[in-house]
Structures are given as C-alpha cells and as structure tokens.
Design a protein around this motif. Sequence first.
Motif, PDB file in Angstrom:
ATOM      1  N   ARG A 127       0.829  -1.207   0.000  1.00 60.33           N
ATOM      2  CA  ARG A 127       0.000   0.000   0.000  1.00 60.33           C
ATOM      3  C   ARG A 127       0.862   1.256   0.000  1.00 60.33           C
ATOM      4  N   LEU A 128       1.920   1.240   0.802  1.00 61.20           N
ATOM      5  CA  LEU A 128       2.829   2.380   0.819  1.00 61.20           C
ATOM      6  C   LEU A 128       3.402   2.646  -0.571  1.00 61.20           C
ATOM      7  N   MET A 129       3.841   1.591  -1.243  1.00 60.27           N
ATOM      8  CA  MET A 129       4.415   1.759  -2.570  1.00 60.27           C
ATOM      9  C   MET A 129       3.397   2.312  -3.549  1.00 60.27           C
ATOM     10  N   SER A 130       2.169   1.831  -3.487  1.00 65.39           N
ATOM     11  CA  SER A 130       1.130   2.347  -4.381  1.00 65.39           C
ATOM     12  C   SER A 130       0.881   3.828  -4.122  1.00 65.39           C
ATOM     13  N   ASP A 131       0.877   4.219  -2.861  1.00 63.63           N
ATOM     14  CA  ASP A 131       0.585   5.611  -2.516  1.00 63.63           C
ATOM     15  C   ASP A 131       1.751   6.550  -2.789  1.00 63.63           C
ATOM     16  N   LEU A 132       2.941   6.014  -3.005  1.00 57.08           N
ATOM     17  CA  LEU A 132       4.080   6.876  -3.361  1.00 57.08           C
ATOM     18  C   LEU A 132       3.919   7.489  -4.747  1.00 57.08           C
ATOM     19  N   ARG A 133       3.095   6.891  -5.573  1.00 55.75           N
ATOM     20  CA  ARG A 133       2.892   7.419  -6.928  1.00 55.75           C
ATOM     21  C   ARG A 133       2.447   8.884  -6.884  1.00 55.75           C
ATOM     22  N   ALA A 134       1.548   9.213  -5.964  1.00 53.91           N
ATOM     23  CA  ALA A 134       1.053  10.585  -5.864  1.00 53.91           C
ATOM     24  C   ALA A 134       2.164  11.552  -5.500  1.00 53.91           C
ATOM     25  N   HIS A 135       3.156  11.086  -4.765  1.00 54.82           N
ATOM     26  CA  HIS A 135       4.271  11.962  -4.377  1.00 54.82           C
ATOM     27  C   HIS A 135       5.172  12.258  -5.567  1.00 54.82           C
ATOM     28  N   ARG A 136       5.399  11.274  -6.398  1.00 52.45           N
ATOM     29  CA  ARG A 136       6.209  11.494  -7.603  1.00 52.45           C
ATOM     30  C   ARG A 136       5.534  12.528  -8.507  1.00 52.45           C
ATOM     31  N   GLU A 137       4.221  12.418  -8.635  1.00 54.03           N
ATOM     32  CA  GLU A 137       3.477  13.354  -9.486  1.00 54.03           C
ATOM     33  C   GLU A 137       3.474  14.757  -8.885  1.00 54.03           C
ATOM     34  N   LEU A 138       3.259  14.854  -7.566  1.00 50.44           N
ATOM     35  CA  LEU A 138       3.218  16.156  -6.889  1.00 50.44           C
ATOM     36  C   LEU A 138       4.551  16.871  -6.989  1.00 50.44           C
ATOM     37  N   ILE A 139       5.633  16.151  -6.741  1.00 53.94           N
ATOM     38  CA  ILE A 139       6.960  16.772  -6.776  1.00 53.94           C
ATOM     39  C   ILE A 139       7.247  17.348  -8.151  1.00 53.94           C
ATOM     40  N   LEU A 140       7.002  16.578  -9.206  1.00 48.03           N
ATOM     41  CA  LEU A 140       7.268  17.069 -10.557  1.00 48.03           C
ATOM     42  C   LEU A 140       6.405  18.285 -10.875  1.00 48.03           C
ATOM     43  N   GLU A 141       5.129  18.217 -10.555  1.00 51.04           N
ATOM     44  CA  GLU A 141       4.210  19.325 -10.842  1.00 51.04           C
ATOM     45  C   GLU A 141       4.662  20.615 -10.173  1.00 51.04           C
ATOM     46  N   ASP A 272      11.413   4.224 -17.088  1.00 50.36           N
ATOM     47  CA  ASP A 272      11.471   2.774 -17.165  1.00 50.36           C
ATOM     48  C   ASP A 272      12.200   2.244 -15.938  1.00 50.36           C
ATOM     49  N   LEU A 273      11.573   2.426 -14.771  1.00 53.33           N
ATOM     50  CA  LEU A 273      12.134   2.020 -13.495  1.00 53.33           C
ATOM     51  C   LEU A 273      11.138   1.111 -12.782  1.00 53.33           C
ATOM     52  N   PRO A 274      11.596   0.270 -11.842  1.00 53.96           N
ATOM     53  CA  PRO A 274      10.693  -0.721 -11.245  1.00 53.96           C
ATOM     54  C   PRO A 274       9.419  -0.155 -10.645  1.00 53.96           C
ATOM     55  N   HIS A 275       9.525   0.934  -9.872  1.00 51.95           N
ATOM     56  CA  HIS A 275       8.318   1.468  -9.241  1.00 51.95           C
ATOM     57  C   HIS A 275       7.375   2.091 -10.257  1.00 51.95           C
ATOM     58  N   VAL A 276       7.923   2.686 -11.324  1.00 55.73           N
ATOM     59  CA  VAL A 276       7.070   3.284 -12.352  1.00 55.73           C
ATOM     60  C   VAL A 276       6.340   2.199 -13.139  1.00 55.73           C
ATOM     61  N   ARG A 277       7.063   1.130 -13.460  1.00 52.44           N
ATOM     62  CA  ARG A 277       6.417  -0.008 -14.133  1.00 52.44           C
ATOM     63  C   ARG A 277       5.333  -0.614 -13.252  1.00 52.44           C
ATOM     64  N   ARG A 278       5.589  -0.681 -11.969  1.00 54.50           N
ATOM     65  CA  ARG A 278       4.602  -1.220 -11.024  1.00 54.50           C
ATOM     66  C   ARG A 278       3.308  -0.408 -11.086  1.00 54.50           C
ATOM     67  N   TRP A 279       3.442   0.929 -11.052  1.00 60.68           N
ATOM     68  CA  TRP A 279       2.253   1.778 -11.070  1.00 60.68           C
ATOM     69  C   TRP A 279       1.500   1.659 -12.399  1.00 60.68           C
ATOM     70  N   ALA A 280       2.247   1.518 -13.487  1.00 62.72           N
ATOM     71  CA  ALA A 280       1.594   1.356 -14.786  1.00 62.72           C
ATOM     72  C   ALA A 280       0.775   0.056 -14.816  1.00 62.72           C
ATOM     73  N   GLU A 281       1.318  -0.990 -14.224  1.00 62.83           N
ATOM     74  CA  GLU A 281       0.601  -2.268 -14.165  1.00 62.83           C
ATOM     75  C   GLU A 281      -0.641  -2.158 -13.285  1.00 62.83           C
ATOM     76  N   GLU A 282      -0.524  -1.423 -12.174  1.00 67.34           N
ATOM     77  CA  GLU A 282      -1.690  -1.242 -11.298  1.00 67.34           C
ATOM     78  C   GLU A 282      -2.776  -0.450 -12.009  1.00 67.34           C
ATOM     79  N   LYS A 283      -2.367   0.556 -12.760  1.00 66.87           N
ATOM     80  CA  LYS A 283      -3.341   1.369 -13.481  1.00 66.87           C
ATOM     81  C   LYS A 283      -4.037   0.572 -14.564  1.00 66.87           C
ATOM     82  N   ALA A 284      -3.311  -0.334 -15.200  1.00 63.30           N
ATOM     83  CA  ALA A 284      -3.880  -1.128 -16.288  1.00 63.30           C
ATOM     84  C   ALA A 284      -4.770  -2.262 -15.781  1.00 63.30           C
ATOM     85  N   ALA A 285      -4.569  -2.656 -14.524  1.00 62.04           N
ATOM     86  CA  ALA A 285      -5.321  -3.793 -13.974  1.00 62.04           C
ATOM     87  C   ALA A 285      -6.804  -3.462 -13.760  1.00 62.04           C
TER      88      ALA A 285
END
Length: 285
Positions: A127-141, A272-285
């Motif tokens: 769950r922590l790893m899934s929720d880190l996605r929002a932090h990557r997006e926030l930081i870049l924005e 093309d990094l492990p956590h980014v691929r993970r989030w892409a797979e979660e989004k596609a599921a």
Amino acid sequence: MAGDTKQRTDRLTAELRGFREVQRLAYECAETVAAQLRPGTTEREAARMQREWLRERGVRDWFHLPFAWFGDRTAFADFKIPLQFFPTNRKLEPGMPFILDMAPVFKGCAADVGYSGSLGLNPVQDRLMSDLRAHRELILEQVRERRSLREIYENVERLMTRQGYANRHRAYPFGVIAHKIGPVRERRWSPTAFGFGAQSLKGLASDALHGHREGWSPLWSPYRFSDHPPQPGLWAVEPHLGFRGTGAKFEEILVVTDSRDPLESAYWLDDDLPHVRRWAEEKAA
C-alpha cells in the motif's frame, strides 16, 4: 505524455545518457539482489551483495556505499544518530519489508537509488508503494511551477499526513528529501569517509559553498536554507513513507533546467524504473 517522454529520451545529451545508464545499472542491481534474499540474510550481507555485484560490472567509486534496512528499520524506527543507518546483523524473515539503497559512480556519473520490497507478501508495504505514486506526481508538478524547495517539501509532508503516514525522510541528516548530484572525477582509487565517496563529498561541499554565496543549497530540506526555487541540475529525490514500523520509498534522478517550457523545465530522467512499471501495471489492472 508517453510520446513526450520518448521524444525527450531521444534528445538526451551524452552526459544525461550516462546518468541514466548508471541509474539503470543500480536498479538492475537492486532487483537482482532482492531476488536472492532469503530468510536469515543479514543487512550486512545484503549490502555486500550489492557492492560485489556492482564492482563486478566496473563500479569503483560511490556517492555512498550500499545500505540495506530490514523490518522496522525500513521506517527508521528510533534512529537517533547517523551510525544507525549503517547495515547491521538484523536477519530477514518471511513477510518482512526491506529497502536496498545504493549510490554508485560509473564512468564519471553518479546515481542514488532506493528499492523497496518484502520477502513474500507484505500488504502494508504494498500500500505504501502504491501511494508513493502521488508523491512522484506532486513533486514534478510543483517543481515545474517553480515553487520553493521548502514549500514543496511541506506539501509532500501534508500529502503524507492526509494519507495517514509518517514522513521518514525527516530522519535523514538535515531531514532531506533530495540532494544534488553531478559528474564525479574518476580516479583509480577513491577512498570513502563515513560510507561516502571522498570525491562525491568534495563535489557536494563545493556545491554547498557555491550555493551559499548565491543563495541556494544542494540539500532539499524543510529548513530556511532550502527556501528558494529549484536550482537547475540533477536531484536524487527520495520521498520515504512510514506506517507502524514499515517503510517504503523510491529514489531517482529529477532533471531541473532553466527552460521556460514547463515540460522541459523539469522531468524525471527515466520512466522505465521498477516502481514506475509497477504503477503502470496497477493502473492497467
């Protein structure tokens, strides 16, 4: 957005391709070592596995030597002094979370990566790893909006609080969420001091002195010395979440430029990094 990323990748300078190469090498090491972890493996053994794997592939210098944290040490439980960050004889157990962290220098380029996983199922860390996605997006924005590093830090912390988590990068020296990295002069032999490569420390100190004169810092912290817009360059960014003795983070390179084009003003060096691929797979599921 995928098309923008591909076009930008095609335009990467030779120097940026070098940093992307060493970052990918470090993540390949993390995935390889993670797959070899077994019950009873100690943090010291996991750190040695990372060192040996990278040395076999030509790494001779480090921004910092590899770390490994198991169990509640992934959340830096009760960490009070820097020595507590170093690997211990803590043994890995089934279901236990772990974090591998390494910062190799290769062909004059440095990377600093963090890889989170568990030995078997661990729903909390998942769950922590899934929720880190929002932090990557926030930081870049917010970097693209040229908000101050201090303000972005505070907004990341607010997001963690809303998610119900503790900010564990607060436990790092100076509470940093990121630091600048850059080219490192290659030498046949480069000593380390307190786990950090002497050449990399020298470069960070030079940045700190230069930045102090111009009103910026190479450390991205919650303190006043980080109360300035993002400085162009490469930043190793590592938001770190904690929840009841379990921690998770990613760490990767953010490129900041002085371009007026928002998409070119800041971007993650590699998607093309492990956590980014993970989030892409979660989004596609």
